[in-house]
Design an enzyme around this catalytic site. Structure first.
Site, PDB file in Angstrom:
ATOM      1  N   ASP A   1       0.855  -1.184   0.000  1.00  0.00           N
ATOM      2  CA  ASP A   1       0.000   0.000   0.000  1.00  0.00           C
ATOM      3  C   ASP A   1       0.886   1.228   0.000  1.00  0.00           C
ATOM      4  OD1 ASP A   1      -2.494  -1.323   0.087  1.00  0.00           O
ATOM      5  OD2 ASP A   1      -2.375  -1.541   2.259  1.00  0.00           O
TER       6      ASP A   1
ATOM      7  N   ASP B   1      -7.090  -1.354  -4.504  1.00  0.00           N
ATOM      8  CA  ASP B   1      -8.134  -0.949  -3.559  1.00  0.00           C
ATOM      9  C   ASP B   1      -9.007   0.147  -4.166  1.00  0.00           C
ATOM     10  OD1 ASP B   1      -6.944  -2.671  -1.695  1.00  0.00           O
ATOM     11  OD2 ASP B   1      -5.726  -1.066  -0.828  1.00  0.00           O
TER      12      ASP B   1
END
Length: 160
Positions: free
Chosen positions: A119, A137
């Site tokens: 991330d 995401d």
């Protein structure tokens, strides 16, 4: 019918390539926890690794990896089945399912290859940070929002 699958494939491949290239770039050019300000007070590129799901959910569970891999595979299959059942005039739903599929597969690749997800998109306001996320995401979230919009539109069409 074939053109629907071409559109699905193009969107899924573009999303998947964008996700994997950005993660590879972050992994090769930054150190874990390194942060680069982009918009001061609002947005950074911050390299983190997430062993869990959203908000690091289940990140310390010993069974998390097989669970998340299984859920991702099941989700991908369900998405393909749902896509196949769509009517040709449901283009927004087609696009949204392709985006969700692409995001699910993008994070699945990370889990299979590394046991965790990279991330790096860090949105915050003052000291309040949203959990870091990635392109996969984002594809899932935007795809779900578009699917919800399509479902509302479909409900309105059926009422007429």
């Amino acid at each position: 019918m074939k053109s629907r699958w071409v559109i699905f494939s193009v969107i899924a491949v573009i999303g998947l390539v964008a996700d994997q290239i950005t993660k590879l770039y972050i992994d090769r050019s930054m150190q874990v926890f390194q942060s680069i300000p982009v918009v001061d007070g609002l947005f950074n590129i911050t390299y983190v690794r997430n062993r869990g799901a959203a908000f690091s959910f289940l990140s310390h569970a010993s069974w998390r990896l097989p669970f998340f891999i299984a859920i991702s595979v099941i989700a991908a299959v369900v998405i393909v089945v749902a896509f196949n059942r769509l009517r040709n005039d449901q283009q927004l739903a087609q696009v949204s399912l392709a985006m969700i599929f692409s995001g699910a597969v993008g994070n699945l690749i990370d889990r299979v290859r590394q046991g965790e997800v990279i991330d790096f998109l860090d949105v915050y306001w003052r000291t309040h940070h949203w959990p870091a996320f990635n392109v996969a995401d984002s594809l899932i979230c935007v795809g779900v929002a578009l699917l919800a919009l399509d479902m509302l539109r479909e409900e309105q069409r059926q009422k007429r």
